[in-house]
Design an enzyme around this catalytic site. Structure first.
Site, short mmCIF file in Angstrom:
data_model
loop_
_atom_site.label_atom_id
_atom_site.label_comp_id
_atom_site.label_asym_id
_atom_site.label_seq_id
_atom_site.Cartn_x
_atom_site.Cartn_y
_atom_site.Cartn_z
CB SER A 21 -0.96 -0.04 1.20
OG SER A 21 -1.97 0.93 1.06
CG ASP B 184 -4.28 -1.21 -0.23
OD1 ASP B 184 -3.69 -1.81 0.67
OD2 ASP B 184 -4.05 -0.03 -0.55
#
Length: 995
Positions: free
Chosen positions: A71, A258
């Site tokens: 991320s 993500d």
């Protein structure tokens, strides 16, 4: 001779490699704080400013060779890896986050039909492509040699469709399993076949991988990673998306989200990569764990059984709070367990070597060999049978299902392998120790023995005195050559292991129909298949084995065994030479450990290869027979980088006081430019604090500067010499006199405490402390002063930009800006006219510190912005985009889309009107006030028969006006009501007259 070459004794010193494995987790807008940390790490690697001077003093060669991120951490980790491979600074990174991370830019246009998310992933990808190119295209040396800058970059992602795997249960039923964890890998180094960072498209590929790891669900739409057949066909934000073939461990041509969804702390990949990293000299391995918000964990309150927790609170804790905190805790415990396991295996070997001498160990090994052989045989048979079963499950029958091998079939395969008698990876008697032209001990034993050889060389290097002398200089080059040869062998063993692991699964897939019938087949058929497959396995490694030739092990294993044994034998004089340097007074236990292992394995400096192998294999047999697999890992020191660390000059030291980005589920920093600059600044400040603690290693200082009997150093001189070097580093390059005065004043105040910290250097029997907090705090002031001189003016500029953009003008930022401008005004016209960043040298150190302590921008809150122009624009835009996304075809809300669709048009109209009204101008305000009055009249006029849609439009006009005009021009309230009353009476009269 300068301080980079000599210590306080005047002797030159051997360098130590500081190897950092970097693990960076997610945090959405906390990516800005992580970016500040990344900037400081890159400055350390580049040996800039004070970092470089400390590296000279401590004779360090810092290197980040492993980066694992997800991320927000994945974006910064990828940028850092690119910069290091090119030898480039990360100075543009601040402006990348500052200019590309604005929420109004990230939000999608509200007029777009069927938006797939709130934020524009296409714009985000394009911004990252531009950012990666900006880092790569700076002036600089260009691509550095892989051997000089090896890098293992791991980025996690979450594969939406998942990867299907079939596993058989004991009854022969296929169990379907789906994994959504995805890993993208970029490598370079002396043992890698390709330098991924030499690819002309590396900037775009890293941008695609960064976008794949940072696709926060709902905020950004899933990102599509094209397959090989789609090269050049997929784009996002007007930029082509490259194929990541050769980098991803999952099938491409898929959507990903993500990486933090499943793995926000990508630690495992980093630990696995540590062992294969080459090293020559003394190495210190540090794992830097970057987690901006580790979670506030107060003491749990007492709970009343009569008060059941709320539904919303339980759901939030179950889905967000508890998993995140537990995830961090699990990762930290994993590192502790790793180090404990490594220590346990090392201590087991030492215990065996201390308990029996060489001949005695061979006798014990011969006695326990039947148990060793049985355990090895069962382990190998289970490993092969499991791999065959996994491969068979990948085979697809006519119905598209895998073929399951039940427990009975797997047991029969394992039993047949175990009953084959002579197998090419296991001798029948211990007396077959040694090569003798053939190696019957298998690949596992080669790997275990290689770990022992590496351990011996590593212990020897650590015992060579850091202060160079004629004796140590004679040993050092040969030790370096031995280490290089050792890692050549490690790389070759890793290649063979990958070949072995893939072979059995491929065979299982190819032989699936035949293997499926083994559960009921007669024993001779099962045995024939096992013997055939063993010969096939040998042929994978040695194509010279003929069909009519007796079974033998692959020749490549015997060649490797000769090389490993030869390396250890040739290292024997070096190991004895290191022991001949004498017992170090500060770490006699290290000498004892190396002496024990050397005396056991190499009792003579010039022993024979056969005798050496018998000792090695005796150690291996006893060690393995009693249940200890030899690890191939290293000790790692753990340092957590978070925002909960002290700041110099009395600034804030808690996350909640520092970072604006922790708000709104970690999206906060996207709201204001000043919040991003603030978080970037604290990332640099916090990162430098941690790096100084890593650099100031008390053990390294003791090796370099500790006083020893007979070294000619006067009492008190060792600590004094270190203090002198630290003072020179602290003050070197200070441009302003007032900065120098401040640092010297604080130095005198801390001097006694720093001297007490370094007193252990004077006594060889003194305990070495874990850290040097006073020395680190003093040096931190210099780094923080330099950082503040660069970042505080940028913070002031950003606050001014926010005010022009309609942000809150009575918060901490505005007060800081007024003080900043006042401080500049006191300096005269020249400073007052200078642009922001260039004005920083003009501020005195006292002014700079006071401005920093009073800034408090991180304490500003989104709720304080309610009613401002910027908040109004952001709120109406966000609402319009959110309702547009929920009403779109891609929302998946089949029965609720109509409700959201009804609200979409007025919200879009409201957004457009608010955007227009934020443009100041009396004419516009007057016209809109009249329009609002008309709207109110339409809504409240009795018995009005307006055409369809007029009342809806009036409501939108009224809402926009109330949101903007009455906040900005509250005095219009009286006039507006007066105008409404007039129109309320006039409009009915006009309607009657016209009717």
């Amino acid at each position: 001779m300068n301080q980079a070459q000599a210590n306080n004794t005047g002797s030159p010193c051997h360098d130590q490699e500081l190897r950092i494995a970097l693990v960076m987790n997610g945090g959405v807008s906390l990516a800005v704080w992580i970016g500040g940390v990344t900037q400081e790490i890159n400055r350390l690697v580049r040996r800039e400013t004070l970092y470089g001077r400390l590296c000279d003093i401590l004779h360090l060669r810092p290197r980040v060779d492993i980066v694992s991120g997800t991320s927000a951490g994945g974006i910064n980790g990828a940028i850092l890896a690119l910069a290091m491979s090119q030898g480039k600074p990360l100075d543009p990174l601040r402006d990348i986050w500052l200019n590309k991370g604005d929420i109004l830019t990230l939000l999608r246009p509200p007029t777009r039909e069927d938006p797939p998310s709130l934020l524009d992933g296409g714009y985000f990808y394009k911004a990252m492509v531009e950012g990666f190119h900006a880092i790569r295209d700076q002036q600089g040396p260009g691509l550095l040699p892989p051997a000089q800058v090896p890098i293992e970059l791991f980025l996690t992602t979450t594969v939406l469709r998942g990867e299907v795997h079939d596993f058989p249960d004991d009854a022969g039923t296929v169990i379907r399993d789906v994994t959504h964890r995805g890993l993208m890998r970029f490598q370079r180094g002396p043992d890698q076949p390709r330098d991924h960072f030499a690819d002309p498209a590396i900037a775009r590929k890293l941008a695609a991988a960064a976008r794949a790891t940072a696709s926060f669900p709902a905020a950004f739409e899933p990102f599509y990673l094209p397959g090989a057949e789609e090269k050049g066909e997929i784009s996002a934000g007007g930029e082509a998306v490259p194929c990541l073939e050769g980098h991803a461990n999952f099938a491409l041509g898929c959507f990903v989200v993500d990486g933090g969804v499943l793995d926000n702390n990508p630690l495992e990949a980093a630990i696995d990569a540590v062992f294969l990293q080459r090293a020559e000299g003394e190495v210190r391995r540090v794992l830097a764990y970057v987690v901006p918000d580790p979670g506030h964990i107060p003491d749990p309150p007492a709970q009343d059984p009569a008060r059941v927790p709320s539904l919303a609170g339980t759901i939030l804790a179950s889905l967000v709070d508890i998993p995140r905190v537990e995830s961090v805790s699990d990762q930290l415990r994993a590192i502790t367990r790793h180090n404990q396991e490594v220590a346990r295996h090392y201590n087991t070997r030492l215990l065996l070597a201390r308990s029996v001498d060489g001949p005695g160990a061979e006798t014990v090994a011969a006695d326990v060999f039947p148990g060793y052989r049985l355990r090895r045989c069962q382990s190998a048979a289970d490993y092969i049978a499991t791999a065959l079963a996994d491969g068979a499950a990948r085979h697809r029958d006519a119905t598209g299902r895998g073929i399951a091998l039940g427990r009975r079939a797997r047991e029969r395969i394992a039993g047949a392998l175990a009953g084959c008698g002579a197998v090419p990876w296991l001798p029948e008697r211990f007396e077959e120790a040694g090569t003798g032209g053939e190696w019957w001990w298998g690949l596992l034993t080669l790997e275990n023995v290689m770990a022992v050889v590496l351990e011996l060389l590593c212990r020897a290097v650590a015992l060579v005195p850091a202060r160079r002398s004629g004796e140590s200089d004679a040993l050092w080059p040969d030790l370096m050559r031995a280490r290089r040869r050792a890692y050549d062998l490690v790389a070759e063993l890793a290649r063979l292991r990958r070949l072995d692991q893939g072979h059995w699964q491929r065979r299982g897939q190819a032989l699936a129909p035949e293997l499926a019938g083994l559960g009921t087949a007669d024993a001779s058929r099962v045995m024939a298949l096992a013997e055939r497959e063993i010969r096939v396995w040998v042929g994978v490694f040695d194509a010279t084995l003929q069909a009519d030739e007796p079974l033998r092990p692959p020749r490549v294993f015997a060649e490797l065994a000769d090389r490993i044994g030869g390396l250890l034998l040739e290292s024997s004089p070096l190991l004895h030479g290191v022991l001949g340097l004498g017992v170090p007074l500060r770490h006699p236990e290290k000498f004892a450990d190396l002496s024990t292992l050397t005396d056991f394995l190499l009792p003579e400096a010039n022993g024979s290869l056969g005798a050496t192998w018998r000792r090695l294999l005796a150690l291996e047999v006893v060690h393995y027979a009693f249940g200890a697999d030899t690890p191939r890992d290293q000790f790692m020191e753990l340092y957590q980088f978070s925002a909960n660390v002290p700041t110099a000059f009395g600034g804030p030291d808690r996350l909640e006081q520092k970072l604006a980005g922790v708000q709104v589920a970690h999206f906060g920093a996207f709201y204001k430019r000043s919040w991003r600059i603030n978080d970037w600044m604290f990332g640099r400040l916090d990162g430098s604090e941690r790096l100084l603690r890593i650099l100031l290693d008390p053990r390294r200082l003791a090796r370099l500067y500790g006083r020893e009997p007979g070294d000619g150093i006067a009492p008190g001189a060792a600590a004094g010499a270190v203090l002198g070097l630290l003072r020179e580093a602290l003050l070197e390059g200070v441009a302003r006199e007032d900065d120098r005065v401040l640092l010297e004043t604080h130095w005198r105040e801390r001097l006694e405490a720093m001297g007490a910290e370094l007193a252990y250097l004077e006594r060889t029997d003194a305990a070495i402390p874990d850290c040097l907090p006073e020395c680190a705090a003093m040096l931190r002031e210099r780094l923080h002063l330099d950082i503040l001189r660069r970042e505080l003016p940028a913070l002031a500029d950003a606050v001014g930009d926010d005010e022009l953009d309609g942000a809150h003008q009575a918060g901490f930022g505005s007060k800081f800006l007024k003080r900043f401008r006042s401080a500049l005004c006191q300096l005269g016209d020249a400073a007052r006219k200078a642009p922001g960043p260039s004005a920083s040298p003009a501020l005195s150190s006292e002014q700079l510190v006071e401005l920093f302590k009073g800034a408090r921008v991180g304490e500003e809150r989104v709720l304080d912005e309610v009613g401002t122009d910027r908040f109004t624009i952001t709120a109406t835009r966000s609402a319009a985009v959110a309702v547009g996304a929920l009403s779109g075809k891609g929302s998946g809300l089949k029965y609720l889309r109509g409700i959201f669709a009804a609200a979409r048009t007025p919200l879009v109209a409201l957004d457009l009107l608010v955007q227009a009204l934020m443009k100041k101008g009396r004419l516009l305000v007057s016209l809109y006030a009249m329009a609002m009055a008309a709207a109110i009249t339409i809504l409240v006029a009795p018995a009005a028969d307006w055409p369809d849609g007029v009342e809806m439009a009036a409501a939108v006009v009224l809402a926009a006006g109330l949101v903007v005009l009455l906040r900005r021009y509250p005095r219009l309230l009286i006039g507006l009501f007066a105008l409404v009353l007039v129109l309320w009476k006039v409009v009915p009269l006009l309607r009657g007259w016209l009717g």
